[in-house]
Design a protein around this motif. Sequence first.
Motif, PDB file in Angstrom:
ATOM      1  N   LEU A   1      63.399  63.012  28.091  1.00  0.00           N
ATOM      2  CA  LEU A   1      62.961  62.137  27.011  1.00  0.00           C
ATOM      3  C   LEU A   1      62.290  62.921  25.880  1.00  0.00           C
TER       4      LEU A   1
ATOM      5  N   THR B   1      60.099  59.981  20.625  1.00  0.00           N
ATOM      6  CA  THR B   1      61.394  59.887  21.284  1.00  0.00           C
ATOM      7  C   THR B   1      62.154  58.709  20.698  1.00  0.00           C
TER       8      THR B   1
ATOM      9  N   TRP C   1      66.277  56.352  34.666  1.00  0.00           N
ATOM     10  CA  TRP C   1      67.123  56.161  33.495  1.00  0.00           C
ATOM     11  C   TRP C   1      68.250  55.199  33.852  1.00  0.00           C
TER      12      TRP C   1
END
Length: 303
Positions: free
Chosen positions: A220, A256, A104
């Motif tokens: 996520l 998502t 991330w």
Amino acid sequence: MGSFRHHGAAIIMALLVTALAAVLATALLTQLSRWTDQQAAARDHAQARELARSGIEYARLLLAEDGRRSAMDHPGEAWARPLPPFQAEGGEVSGYLEDLQGRWNLNNLVRDGRIDPQALDLYRRLLRALELPPQLADTLADWLDADASSRPEGAEDDYYLSLQPPYPAANRPLEHLSNLLRVKGYDGPVLARLRPHVAVLPQAQPVNVNTASAQLLAALHPELGPAELQELLRSREQLPFRDLSDYQGRLSGAGTAAALDTRSNHFLAVVTARVGDTQATFQGLLRRTPQQPQPQLLWLLMQ
């Protein structure tokens, strides 16, 4: 009698001079040996640095070739396998590549100086999955955003200027993961826990679902239960996701809001070279894009 004493003193003086000369000669030889060792070590270190730089260039070529051959990136490809130590120019070189878009990007939290609420919620979920305090998301958000207002569990200039030594909040994107050590709540153990799951990349970047960790995939997709997440991981291991349509199909309709991809543009190259008793390790951030398949070296650090 006097002559005998004079002769004895001369002998003693000669012995002292000889001993002194021997001591001086030994000292000179010791210094010369040290200087020679230092010169050899400096030469070996310089050679090790050059070999490590050559390893970074090899990583660029490897990624360029991968980009020509494949439209996706996954752990089964050649770039993902560590380079075993091999002999080169009187030394030994080894290294590996890491897909930083399987992590991330912390700079995804901020857009045009403002915090993205959905990205902030995602980061909180990742912190919980890693068993880290979720308020770390607020302190990082205050460090990144352009305003001077503190969040309820965040920190701005009023906190940082009270430290010794004082310093202001950055109020801009991170440049390197080590910048986190200046943010309230972030220390060595926190950084070690985060490192396999987060990265610092320029601008907003999508997550590669082929290389993302289980914890990141859980963050996520909070709607997925443990069994569904494990099934997704098993499916990926058997057959990497070709594209986002393939990924969405195997998610059984789950979605998502985060940007996702099956291809990566940013990689960390870590190369270690050994020559004699010295070694040099370089870390380089490489960026490869469809428009520029030969990766750029964005920064290079020597450990």
